[in-house]
Design a protein around this motif. Sequence first.
Motif, mmCIF file in Angstrom:
data_model
loop_
_atom_site.group_PDB
_atom_site.id
_atom_site.type_symbol
_atom_site.label_atom_id
_atom_site.label_comp_id
_atom_site.label_asym_id
_atom_site.label_seq_id
_atom_site.Cartn_x
_atom_site.Cartn_y
_atom_site.Cartn_z
ATOM 1 N N PRO A 154 42.543 38.978 49.620
ATOM 2 C CA PRO A 154 41.690 39.504 50.689
ATOM 3 C C PRO A 154 40.265 39.742 50.176
ATOM 4 O O PRO A 154 40.051 40.000 48.990
ATOM 5 C CB PRO A 154 42.354 40.834 51.060
ATOM 6 N N GLN A 155 39.292 39.672 51.074
ATOM 7 C CA GLN A 155 37.882 39.785 50.704
ATOM 8 C C GLN A 155 37.587 41.013 49.837
ATOM 9 O O GLN A 155 36.794 40.933 48.905
ATOM 10 C CB GLN A 155 37.013 39.820 51.956
ATOM 11 N N TRP A 156 38.177 42.138 50.127
ATOM 12 C CA TRP A 156 37.834 43.376 49.423
ATOM 13 C C TRP A 156 38.414 43.451 48.014
ATOM 14 O O TRP A 156 38.051 44.329 47.244
ATOM 15 C CB TRP A 156 38.296 44.592 50.233
ATOM 16 N N ARG A 157 39.257 42.530 47.611
ATOM 17 C CA ARG A 157 39.943 42.643 46.328
ATOM 18 C C ARG A 157 39.050 42.412 45.108
ATOM 19 O O ARG A 157 39.491 42.577 43.973
ATOM 20 C CB ARG A 157 41.149 41.705 46.278
ATOM 21 N N TRP A 158 37.787 42.050 45.304
ATOM 22 C CA TRP A 158 36.873 41.985 44.162
ATOM 23 C C TRP A 158 36.647 43.379 43.585
ATOM 24 O O TRP A 158 36.346 43.521 42.402
ATOM 25 C CB TRP A 158 35.528 41.357 44.567
ATOM 26 N N ILE A 159 36.828 44.389 44.439
ATOM 27 C CA ILE A 159 36.654 45.774 43.980
ATOM 28 C C ILE A 159 37.774 46.086 42.994
ATOM 29 O O ILE A 159 38.948 45.873 43.277
ATOM 30 C CB ILE A 159 36.697 46.766 45.159
#
Length: 190
Positions: A154-159
């Motif tokens: 998911p997009q937020w998983r770079w965090i």
Amino acid sequence: MATTQLYLVRHGEQDPASQHAVNGGLSRLGREQADRVGRRLRTVPFSSVHHSPLKRAAQTAEIVAGHLPQVPRHACEFVADRTPVPSPAQLGQYPRRWHDWLNGVPDDERDEDAKALQAAVEHIGVAGDTNRHELLITHNFVIGWFVRHVLDAPQWRWIGLNQANCAITIVQWDTDRPPTLVSFNDTGHL
């Protein structure tokens, strides 16, 4: 089948005397880290070294280049320091616990909906007609975005995909299959 391997390296430790200024240079330890990663990578047949325009990345690239004398290097906007933040319409796709932090990212660091980072992936992360190895000396969130992309997360998983200074992460594109993560945050040389 042709393969592209991107070696993603976070810049060396920033000089604490710069008080984390946007364009602060390397500390003594950061210079040592850069030398060690350069020695570690000296046998990889790189096509080029792309580095962020910021001073700490440029200094890291200069030190690493001492171990790669035949490899061209250049400042590259595709690997500039960016924080991928969601637009208001996409904020709901990120966990609520991150909303305040994301909303506080300074305007000059914001990459809304990761448009610039996605362009970087599309430009650099492709397999061509021949095998190639590229070295990208960049920043934590840029590396996190590439890893998130190849894992199709998911997009937020770079965090939370935190890189040590001068650690090596390798992502790979092949002409006949999806991209893969070869190694993540390798610090064996440090």
